[in-house]
Design a protein around this motif. Sequence first.
Motif, PDB file in Angstrom:
ATOM      1  N   HIS A   1       0.949  -1.349  -0.060  1.00  0.00           N
ATOM      2  CA  HIS A   1       0.051  -0.122   0.130  1.00  0.00           C
ATOM      3  C   HIS A   1       0.942   1.042   0.007  1.00  0.00           C
ATOM      4  O   HIS A   1       1.532   1.556   0.965  1.00  0.00           O
ATOM      5  CB  HIS A   1      -0.769  -0.059   1.308  1.00  0.00           C
TER       6      HIS A   1
ATOM      7  N   CYS B   1       2.401   2.313   3.585  1.00  0.00           N
ATOM      8  CA  CYS B   1       1.553   2.249   4.631  1.00  0.00           C
ATOM      9  C   CYS B   1       1.266   0.843   4.532  1.00  0.00           C
ATOM     10  O   CYS B   1      -0.157   0.424   4.944  1.00  0.00           O
ATOM     11  CB  CYS B   1       0.298   3.047   4.280  1.00  0.00           C
TER      12      CYS B   1
ATOM     13  N   GLN C   1      -0.515  -2.892   8.294  1.00  0.00           N
ATOM     14  CA  GLN C   1      -2.026  -2.469   8.448  1.00  0.00           C
ATOM     15  C   GLN C   1      -2.558  -3.821   9.380  1.00  0.00           C
ATOM     16  O   GLN C   1      -2.236  -4.976   9.187  1.00  0.00           O
ATOM     17  CB  GLN C   1      -2.704  -2.443   7.185  1.00  0.00           C
TER      18      GLN C   1
ATOM     19  N   LYS D   1      -4.060   1.337   9.116  1.00  0.00           N
ATOM     20  CA  LYS D   1      -2.673   1.614   9.128  1.00  0.00           C
ATOM     21  C   LYS D   1      -2.137   1.591  10.508  1.00  0.00           C
ATOM     22  O   LYS D   1      -2.818   2.369  11.363  1.00  0.00           O
ATOM     23  CB  LYS D   1      -2.257   2.851   8.305  1.00  0.00           C
TER      24      LYS D   1
ATOM     25  N   GLU E   1       3.911   3.691   9.107  1.00  0.00           N
ATOM     26  CA  GLU E   1       3.838   4.527   7.980  1.00  0.00           C
ATOM     27  C   GLU E   1       5.364   5.020   7.798  1.00  0.00           C
ATOM     28  O   GLU E   1       5.814   5.392   8.674  1.00  0.00           O
ATOM     29  CB  GLU E   1       3.045   5.390   7.801  1.00  0.00           C
TER      30      GLU E   1
ATOM     31  N   THR F   1       0.936  -5.778   2.760  1.00  0.00           N
ATOM     32  CA  THR F   1      -0.123  -5.615   3.637  1.00  0.00           C
ATOM     33  C   THR F   1      -0.923  -6.851   4.450  1.00  0.00           C
ATOM     34  O   THR F   1      -1.498  -6.532   5.502  1.00  0.00           O
ATOM     35  CB  THR F   1      -1.434  -5.181   2.653  1.00  0.00           C
TER      36      THR F   1
END
Length: 445
Positions: free
Chosen positions: A208, A229, A232, A237, A240, A436
Amino acid sequence: MFKKILIANRGEIALRVIRTCREMGIKTVAVYSTADKDSLHVKFADEAVCIGKPASADSYLNVAHIMAAAEITNADAIHPGYGFLAENSKFAKICGDHGIKFIGPTPEMINLMGDKVTAKETMIKAGVPVVPGVEGLLKDAAHAKWAANEIGYPVILKATAGGGGKGMRVVWNESEIEKNFDNAKTEAAASFKNDGIYMEKFVEEPRHIEIQVAGDQYGNVCHLSERDCSIQRRHQKLVEESPSPFMTDELRERMGDAAIKAAKAINYESVGTIEFLVDKHRNFYFMEMNTRIQVEHCVTEEVINYDLIKEQIKIAAGEKVSGKNYYPQMHAIECRINAEDPYNDFRPSPGKITVLHQPGGHGVRVDSHVYAGYVIPPYYDSMIAKLITVAQTREEACDTMYRALSEYVIEGVKTTIPFHLQLMQNEDFRSGNFTTKFLESFKMK
Protein backbone atom coordinates in the motif's frame (compact mmCIF):
# COMPACT_ATOMS: atom_id res chain seq x y z
CA MET A 1 -4.74 35.39 4.75
CA PHE A 2 -7.36 34.25 7.23
CA LYS A 3 -7.73 36.04 10.54
CA LYS A 4 -9.38 33.21 12.50
CA ILE A 5 -9.70 29.48 11.78
CA LEU A 6 -12.09 27.13 13.54
CA ILE A 7 -10.81 23.54 13.72
CA ALA A 8 -13.74 21.15 13.28
CA ASN A 9 -11.94 18.23 14.87
CA ARG A 10 -10.38 16.98 18.09
CA GLY A 11 -7.22 15.51 19.58
CA GLU A 12 -3.78 15.58 18.05
CA ILE A 13 -4.79 16.85 14.59
CA ALA A 14 -6.66 19.81 16.13
CA LEU A 15 -3.58 20.63 18.20
CA ARG A 16 -1.37 20.20 15.11
CA VAL A 17 -3.43 22.78 13.17
CA ILE A 18 -3.46 25.18 16.14
CA ARG A 19 0.35 25.12 16.29
CA THR A 20 0.78 26.04 12.63
CA CYS A 21 -1.89 28.75 12.87
CA ARG A 22 -0.08 30.30 15.83
CA GLU A 23 3.16 30.39 13.81
CA MET A 24 1.27 32.08 10.97
CA GLY A 25 -0.32 34.66 13.29
CA ILE A 26 -3.84 33.26 12.79
CA LYS A 27 -6.27 33.07 15.72
CA THR A 28 -7.88 29.68 16.40
CA VAL A 29 -11.17 28.32 17.70
CA ALA A 30 -11.37 24.82 19.17
CA VAL A 31 -14.67 22.96 19.28
CA TYR A 32 -15.16 20.11 21.70
CA SER A 33 -17.62 17.61 23.06
CA THR A 34 -18.27 17.39 26.79
CA ALA A 35 -16.01 14.29 26.82
CA ASP A 36 -13.11 16.37 25.45
CA LYS A 37 -13.33 19.39 27.74
CA ASP A 38 -9.87 18.61 29.20
CA SER A 39 -8.12 17.85 25.90
CA LEU A 40 -5.01 19.89 25.06
CA HIS A 41 -6.49 21.28 21.84
CA VAL A 42 -9.13 23.01 23.98
CA LYS A 43 -6.49 24.48 26.27
CA PHE A 44 -4.16 25.74 23.50
CA ALA A 45 -6.69 27.40 21.17
CA ASP A 46 -7.42 31.11 21.47
CA GLU A 47 -11.12 30.34 21.94
CA ALA A 48 -13.08 27.15 22.62
CA VAL A 49 -16.75 26.31 22.12
CA CYS A 50 -18.56 23.23 23.43
CA ILE A 51 -20.64 21.76 20.60
CA GLY A 52 -22.43 18.86 22.26
CA LYS A 53 -22.49 15.54 24.07
CA PRO A 54 -19.80 12.85 23.67
CA ALA A 55 -21.36 10.94 20.76
CA SER A 56 -19.87 12.10 17.43
CA ALA A 57 -23.35 12.59 15.96
CA ASP A 58 -24.09 15.09 18.74
CA SER A 59 -20.81 16.99 18.44
CA TYR A 60 -18.08 16.54 15.81
CA LEU A 61 -20.59 15.46 13.14
CA ASN A 62 -23.18 18.05 14.15
CA VAL A 63 -22.92 20.56 11.30
CA ALA A 64 -25.43 23.02 12.79
CA HIS A 65 -23.50 23.24 16.07
CA ILE A 66 -20.15 23.66 14.30
CA MET A 67 -21.48 26.39 12.01
CA ALA A 68 -23.04 28.17 15.01
CA ALA A 69 -19.64 28.08 16.75
CA ALA A 70 -18.02 29.57 13.64
CA GLU A 71 -20.65 32.31 13.45
CA ILE A 72 -20.45 33.40 17.10
CA THR A 73 -16.63 33.49 17.06
CA ASN A 74 -16.44 35.25 13.66
CA ALA A 75 -14.20 32.56 12.16
CA ASP A 76 -13.52 33.18 8.48
CA ALA A 77 -12.33 29.64 7.72
CA ILE A 78 -12.82 26.07 8.96
CA HIS A 79 -10.13 23.39 8.95
CA PRO A 80 -11.74 19.92 9.08
CA GLY A 81 -8.64 17.88 9.97
CA TYR A 82 -9.11 14.20 9.04
CA GLY A 83 -12.08 11.93 9.69
CA PHE A 84 -15.45 13.32 10.87
CA LEU A 85 -16.51 15.95 8.27
CA ALA A 86 -13.20 16.26 6.40
CA GLU A 87 -14.53 14.60 3.23
CA ASN A 88 -18.17 15.62 3.56
CA SER A 89 -19.12 17.62 0.47
CA LYS A 90 -22.36 18.87 2.04
CA PHE A 91 -20.40 20.38 4.93
CA ALA A 92 -17.93 22.00 2.51
CA LYS A 93 -20.85 23.51 0.57
CA ILE A 94 -22.55 24.80 3.74
CA CYS A 95 -19.31 26.52 4.73
CA GLY A 96 -19.16 28.25 1.35
CA ASP A 97 -22.83 29.21 1.47
CA HIS A 98 -22.17 30.98 4.78
CA GLY A 99 -19.11 32.85 3.51
CA ILE A 100 -16.68 30.69 5.49
CA LYS A 101 -13.75 29.13 3.61
CA PHE A 102 -13.54 25.35 3.85
CA ILE A 103 -9.83 24.54 4.03
CA GLY A 104 -9.84 21.71 1.54
CA PRO A 105 -11.09 20.96 -1.97
CA THR A 106 -14.43 22.06 -3.41
CA PRO A 107 -17.60 20.01 -2.82
CA GLU A 108 -17.48 18.90 -6.47
CA MET A 109 -13.95 17.53 -6.08
CA ILE A 110 -14.89 15.70 -2.90
CA ASN A 111 -17.86 14.10 -4.65
CA LEU A 112 -15.78 13.03 -7.65
CA MET A 113 -13.29 11.19 -5.44
CA GLY A 114 -15.59 10.24 -2.55
CA ASP A 115 -17.56 7.66 -4.49
CA LYS A 116 -15.18 4.81 -5.36
CA VAL A 117 -16.94 3.86 -8.60
CA THR A 118 -17.01 7.44 -9.91
CA ALA A 119 -13.38 7.92 -8.86
CA LYS A 120 -12.31 4.79 -10.75
CA GLU A 121 -14.13 5.92 -13.90
CA THR A 122 -12.46 9.34 -13.63
CA MET A 123 -9.02 7.73 -13.30
CA ILE A 124 -9.57 5.48 -16.32
CA LYS A 125 -10.39 8.55 -18.42
CA ALA A 126 -7.25 10.27 -17.08
CA GLY A 127 -5.05 7.33 -18.06
CA VAL A 128 -4.20 6.31 -14.49
CA PRO A 129 -3.80 2.51 -13.98
CA VAL A 130 -6.67 0.94 -12.04
CA VAL A 131 -7.28 -2.52 -10.61
CA PRO A 132 -9.20 -4.69 -13.13
CA GLY A 133 -12.88 -4.92 -12.28
CA VAL A 134 -16.41 -4.61 -13.63
CA GLU A 135 -18.13 -1.30 -14.25
CA GLY A 136 -20.73 0.03 -11.86
CA LEU A 137 -22.33 -1.39 -8.73
CA LEU A 138 -23.38 -4.99 -8.24
CA LYS A 139 -27.15 -5.51 -8.38
CA ASP A 140 -27.35 -8.77 -6.42
CA ALA A 141 -25.48 -11.99 -5.57
CA ALA A 142 -26.11 -13.45 -9.04
CA HIS A 143 -24.57 -10.35 -10.62
CA ALA A 144 -21.62 -10.72 -8.22
CA LYS A 145 -21.10 -14.35 -9.32
CA TRP A 146 -21.12 -13.35 -12.97
CA ALA A 147 -18.68 -10.49 -12.32
CA ALA A 148 -16.28 -12.73 -10.40
CA ASN A 149 -16.22 -15.24 -13.25
CA GLU A 150 -15.50 -12.42 -15.68
CA ILE A 151 -12.62 -11.04 -13.59
CA GLY A 152 -11.26 -14.33 -12.26
CA TYR A 153 -10.80 -15.33 -8.62
CA PRO A 154 -9.69 -14.11 -6.14
CA VAL A 155 -11.82 -10.94 -6.11
CA ILE A 156 -12.56 -8.29 -3.53
CA LEU A 157 -15.96 -6.76 -2.74
CA LYS A 158 -15.83 -3.11 -1.67
CA ALA A 159 -18.33 -0.57 -0.39
CA THR A 160 -18.57 2.36 -2.81
CA ALA A 161 -18.79 4.81 0.11
CA GLY A 162 -16.30 2.83 2.17
CA GLY A 163 -13.19 3.33 4.21
CA GLY A 164 -11.30 1.69 7.08
CA GLY A 165 -12.00 -1.81 5.74
CA LYS A 166 -15.78 -1.57 6.31
CA GLY A 167 -17.92 -3.32 3.70
CA MET A 168 -14.88 -5.09 2.29
CA ARG A 169 -14.58 -8.87 1.68
CA VAL A 170 -12.05 -11.04 -0.17
CA VAL A 171 -13.64 -13.96 -2.05
CA TRP A 172 -11.51 -16.91 -3.16
CA ASN A 173 -14.11 -19.07 -4.95
CA GLU A 174 -17.73 -19.11 -6.11
CA SER A 175 -19.04 -20.92 -3.03
CA GLU A 176 -18.11 -17.87 -0.91
CA ILE A 177 -19.72 -15.18 -3.10
CA GLU A 178 -23.31 -15.04 -1.85
CA LYS A 179 -22.49 -14.98 1.86
CA ASN A 180 -19.73 -12.37 1.47
CA PHE A 181 -21.82 -10.19 -0.82
CA ASP A 182 -24.68 -10.13 1.69
CA ASN A 183 -22.31 -9.43 4.61
CA ALA A 184 -20.49 -6.63 2.77
CA LYS A 185 -23.78 -5.00 1.78
CA THR A 186 -25.14 -5.16 5.33
CA GLU A 187 -21.94 -3.75 6.84
CA ALA A 188 -21.76 -0.96 4.24
CA ALA A 189 -25.34 0.07 4.96
CA ALA A 190 -24.69 0.14 8.72
CA SER A 191 -21.40 2.04 8.41
CA PHE A 192 -22.13 4.53 5.63
CA LYS A 193 -25.92 4.48 5.08
CA ASN A 194 -25.04 3.41 1.54
CA ASP A 195 -25.07 -0.32 0.69
CA GLY A 196 -23.57 0.04 -2.81
CA ILE A 197 -20.97 -2.67 -3.50
CA TYR A 198 -18.55 -3.01 -6.42
CA MET A 199 -15.95 -5.65 -7.33
CA GLU A 200 -12.29 -5.68 -8.32
CA LYS A 201 -9.56 -8.23 -8.88
CA PHE A 202 -7.83 -9.00 -5.58
CA VAL A 203 -4.17 -8.02 -5.87
CA GLU A 204 -2.06 -10.64 -4.09
CA GLU A 205 1.08 -9.77 -2.11
CA PRO A 206 0.37 -6.04 -2.42
CA ARG A 207 2.09 -3.01 -1.01
CA HIS A 208 0.00 0.00 0.00
CA ILE A 209 1.93 3.00 -1.30
CA GLU A 210 0.48 6.50 -1.49
CA ILE A 211 1.65 9.70 -3.15
CA GLN A 212 1.17 13.06 -1.44
CA VAL A 213 0.02 15.82 -3.79
CA ALA A 214 -0.69 19.55 -3.53
CA GLY A 215 -2.70 21.55 -6.05
CA ASP A 216 -3.72 25.20 -6.13
CA GLN A 217 -6.66 27.21 -7.54
CA TYR A 218 -4.71 27.95 -10.74
CA GLY A 219 -4.24 24.41 -12.06
CA ASN A 220 -0.73 23.84 -10.66
CA VAL A 221 -0.07 20.43 -9.07
CA CYS A 222 3.07 18.94 -7.56
CA HIS A 223 3.78 15.69 -5.77
CA LEU A 224 5.73 15.30 -2.56
CA SER A 225 6.80 11.69 -3.07
CA GLU A 226 5.53 8.52 -1.41
CA ARG A 227 4.66 6.91 1.89
CA ASP A 228 4.56 3.16 2.45
CA CYS A 229 1.53 2.23 4.56
CA SER A 230 1.66 -1.55 4.18
CA ILE A 231 1.83 -2.42 7.89
CA GLN A 232 -1.89 -2.66 8.56
CA ARG A 233 -4.31 -4.56 10.73
CA ARG A 234 -7.79 -5.08 9.29
CA HIS A 235 -7.08 -2.35 6.73
CA GLN A 236 -6.16 0.11 9.49
CA LYS A 237 -2.65 1.55 9.18
CA LEU A 238 -0.32 1.09 12.16
CA VAL A 239 3.07 2.12 10.73
CA GLU A 240 3.94 4.45 7.85
CA GLU A 241 7.28 5.43 6.37
CA SER A 242 8.97 7.43 3.64
CA PRO A 243 10.64 6.57 1.38
CA SER A 244 9.24 3.10 0.77
CA PRO A 245 11.87 0.34 1.03
CA PHE A 246 10.18 -1.23 -2.02
CA MET A 247 10.51 1.88 -4.19
CA THR A 248 12.90 2.40 -7.09
CA ASP A 249 13.71 5.76 -8.70
CA GLU A 250 11.95 4.69 -11.89
CA LEU A 251 8.80 3.54 -10.04
CA ARG A 252 8.74 6.75 -7.99
CA GLU A 253 8.74 8.83 -11.18
CA ARG A 254 5.96 6.76 -12.78
CA MET A 255 3.78 6.82 -9.65
CA GLY A 256 4.41 10.53 -9.12
CA ASP A 257 3.39 11.27 -12.72
CA ALA A 258 0.24 9.15 -12.31
CA ALA A 259 -0.67 10.97 -9.08
CA ILE A 260 -0.32 14.35 -10.78
CA LYS A 261 -2.50 13.12 -13.66
CA ALA A 262 -5.10 11.99 -11.14
CA ALA A 263 -5.15 15.34 -9.34
CA LYS A 264 -5.21 17.36 -12.56
CA ALA A 265 -8.12 15.27 -13.86
CA ILE A 266 -10.37 16.94 -11.28
CA ASN A 267 -8.46 20.28 -11.11
CA TYR A 268 -7.60 19.38 -7.53
CA GLU A 269 -7.16 22.20 -5.04
CA SER A 270 -5.60 21.59 -1.57
CA VAL A 271 -3.32 18.87 -0.28
CA GLY A 272 -4.45 15.29 -0.85
CA THR A 273 -3.24 11.75 -1.26
CA ILE A 274 -3.50 9.31 -4.16
CA GLU A 275 -3.42 5.76 -2.78
CA PHE A 276 -2.13 2.86 -4.86
CA LEU A 277 -1.79 -0.89 -4.54
CA VAL A 278 1.57 -2.09 -5.88
CA ASP A 279 2.03 -5.79 -6.67
CA LYS A 280 5.20 -7.84 -6.28
CA HIS A 281 6.18 -7.04 -9.88
CA ARG A 282 5.92 -3.29 -9.11
CA ASN A 283 2.78 -2.83 -11.20
CA PHE A 284 0.69 -0.16 -9.50
CA TYR A 285 -3.05 0.47 -9.48
CA PHE A 286 -5.13 3.43 -8.30
CA MET A 287 -7.12 2.56 -5.19
CA GLU A 288 -8.63 5.84 -3.96
CA MET A 289 -7.96 9.49 -3.31
CA ASN A 290 -8.14 11.03 0.14
CA THR A 291 -9.24 14.64 -0.30
CA ARG A 292 -7.88 15.79 3.07
CA ILE A 293 -4.77 15.85 5.23
CA GLN A 294 -3.72 12.32 6.23
CA VAL A 295 -2.89 11.01 9.70
CA GLU A 296 0.57 10.12 8.36
CA HIS A 297 1.33 13.51 6.77
CA CYS A 298 4.11 14.07 9.35
CA VAL A 299 6.27 11.40 7.69
CA THR A 300 6.38 13.46 4.50
CA GLU A 301 7.01 16.65 6.47
CA GLU A 302 10.08 15.13 8.10
CA VAL A 303 11.75 13.81 4.94
CA ILE A 304 11.33 16.99 2.88
CA ASN A 305 11.17 19.65 5.64
CA TYR A 306 7.74 20.90 4.53
CA ASP A 307 4.77 22.02 6.66
CA LEU A 308 1.76 20.46 4.91
CA ILE A 309 -0.80 22.16 7.18
CA LYS A 310 0.72 25.55 6.36
CA GLU A 311 0.63 24.67 2.64
CA GLN A 312 -3.02 23.63 2.96
CA ILE A 313 -3.95 26.94 4.60
CA LYS A 314 -1.98 28.99 2.06
CA ILE A 315 -3.66 27.20 -0.87
CA ALA A 316 -7.09 27.85 0.66
CA ALA A 317 -6.15 31.55 0.94
CA GLY A 318 -5.41 31.65 -2.79
CA GLU A 319 -1.64 31.23 -2.87
CA LYS A 320 0.12 29.14 -5.52
CA VAL A 321 2.01 25.88 -4.91
CA SER A 322 5.70 25.89 -5.76
CA GLY A 323 5.16 23.81 -8.91
CA LYS A 324 8.16 21.56 -8.30
CA ASN A 325 8.08 17.97 -7.09
CA TYR A 326 9.75 16.99 -3.82
CA TYR A 327 11.81 13.89 -3.06
CA PRO A 328 12.86 12.34 0.29
CA GLN A 329 16.12 13.68 1.68
CA MET A 330 15.93 11.58 4.88
CA HIS A 331 14.10 8.47 6.10
CA ALA A 332 11.16 8.77 8.49
CA ILE A 333 8.99 6.18 10.24
CA GLU A 334 5.74 6.79 12.13
CA CYS A 335 4.23 4.47 14.73
CA ARG A 336 0.62 5.10 15.72
CA ILE A 337 0.31 4.81 19.49
CA ASN A 338 -3.21 3.54 20.15
CA ALA A 339 -4.93 2.90 23.47
CA GLU A 340 -5.35 -0.78 22.62
CA ASP A 341 -4.14 -4.07 24.08
CA PRO A 342 -1.93 -5.84 21.51
CA TYR A 343 -1.93 -8.99 23.67
CA ASN A 344 -5.75 -9.14 23.56
CA ASP A 345 -6.58 -8.76 19.85
CA PHE A 346 -5.96 -4.99 20.06
CA ARG A 347 -9.03 -4.45 22.22
CA PRO A 348 -9.61 -0.72 22.94
CA SER A 349 -8.34 0.43 26.36
CA PRO A 350 -9.93 3.75 27.32
CA GLY A 351 -9.33 5.17 30.78
CA LYS A 352 -7.12 7.49 32.79
CA ILE A 353 -3.42 7.92 32.00
CA THR A 354 -1.76 7.83 35.41
CA VAL A 355 1.88 8.20 34.30
CA LEU A 356 3.22 9.64 31.05
CA HIS A 357 6.78 10.16 29.86
CA GLN A 358 7.24 11.00 26.20
CA PRO A 359 10.54 10.31 24.41
CA GLY A 360 12.80 13.01 23.01
CA GLY A 361 16.26 13.48 21.61
CA HIS A 362 17.66 13.92 18.12
CA GLY A 363 15.36 12.75 15.33
CA VAL A 364 12.27 12.21 17.52
CA ARG A 365 8.86 13.88 17.10
CA VAL A 366 5.71 13.22 19.15
CA ASP A 367 2.31 14.51 18.01
CA SER A 368 -0.16 13.98 20.85
CA HIS A 369 -2.94 15.64 22.82
CA VAL A 370 -2.69 13.57 26.02
CA TYR A 371 -0.93 14.09 29.34
CA ALA A 372 -0.68 12.49 32.79
CA GLY A 373 -4.14 12.63 34.32
CA TYR A 374 -5.90 12.76 30.93
CA VAL A 375 -8.89 10.45 30.58
CA ILE A 376 -9.11 8.73 27.19
CA PRO A 377 -12.80 8.71 26.23
CA PRO A 378 -14.34 5.53 24.78
CA TYR A 379 -16.28 7.35 22.06
CA TYR A 380 -13.64 8.05 19.42
CA ASP A 381 -10.70 6.56 17.55
CA SER A 382 -8.20 4.96 19.93
CA MET A 383 -5.10 6.76 18.58
CA ILE A 384 -3.57 8.91 21.32
CA ALA A 385 -0.20 9.78 19.78
CA LYS A 386 2.02 9.53 16.72
CA LEU A 387 5.70 8.82 17.27
CA ILE A 388 7.91 9.80 14.34
CA THR A 389 11.64 9.28 13.97
CA VAL A 390 13.84 10.61 11.19
CA ALA A 391 17.42 9.75 10.23
CA GLN A 392 19.78 9.54 7.26
CA THR A 393 18.97 5.87 6.59
CA ARG A 394 16.10 3.46 7.21
CA GLU A 395 18.25 1.37 9.53
CA GLU A 396 19.05 4.43 11.65
CA ALA A 397 15.38 5.51 11.68
CA CYS A 398 14.42 2.02 12.96
CA ASP A 399 17.13 2.15 15.61
CA THR A 400 15.98 5.59 16.76
CA MET A 401 12.37 4.39 16.79
CA TYR A 402 13.26 1.40 18.98
CA ARG A 403 15.14 3.67 21.37
CA ALA A 404 12.27 6.18 21.48
CA LEU A 405 9.67 3.45 22.05
CA SER A 406 11.80 2.08 24.88
CA GLU A 407 11.64 5.53 26.56
CA TYR A 408 7.88 5.95 26.03
CA VAL A 409 6.04 5.34 29.31
CA ILE A 410 2.23 5.31 29.43
CA GLU A 411 0.59 3.79 32.49
CA GLY A 412 -3.06 3.39 33.43
CA VAL A 413 -4.14 2.07 30.01
CA LYS A 414 -2.87 -0.54 27.56
CA THR A 415 -1.13 0.77 24.42
CA THR A 416 0.39 -0.53 21.20
CA ILE A 417 3.93 0.37 22.32
CA PRO A 418 4.84 -3.32 23.02
CA PHE A 419 3.69 -4.25 19.51
CA HIS A 420 5.84 -1.55 17.91
CA LEU A 421 8.88 -2.55 19.99
CA GLN A 422 8.61 -6.11 18.71
CA LEU A 423 8.00 -4.94 15.13
CA MET A 424 11.15 -2.81 15.16
CA GLN A 425 13.17 -5.95 15.97
CA ASN A 426 11.47 -8.17 13.39
CA GLU A 427 13.92 -9.34 10.72
CA ASP A 428 11.43 -9.18 7.85
CA PHE A 429 10.34 -5.67 8.76
CA ARG A 430 13.92 -4.50 9.21
CA SER A 431 14.83 -5.88 5.77
CA GLY A 432 11.79 -4.25 4.12
CA ASN A 433 10.31 -7.65 3.30
CA PHE A 434 6.60 -7.14 3.98
CA THR A 435 3.20 -6.64 2.33
CA THR A 436 -0.24 -5.61 3.58
CA LYS A 437 -0.66 -9.21 4.80
CA PHE A 438 2.41 -9.02 7.07
CA LEU A 439 0.51 -8.81 10.37
CA GLU A 440 -1.59 -11.88 9.59
CA SER A 441 1.41 -14.01 10.52
CA PHE A 442 2.91 -11.68 13.15
CA LYS A 443 2.64 -13.04 16.67
CA MET A 444 3.12 -11.05 19.87
CA LYS A 445 5.73 -12.56 22.20
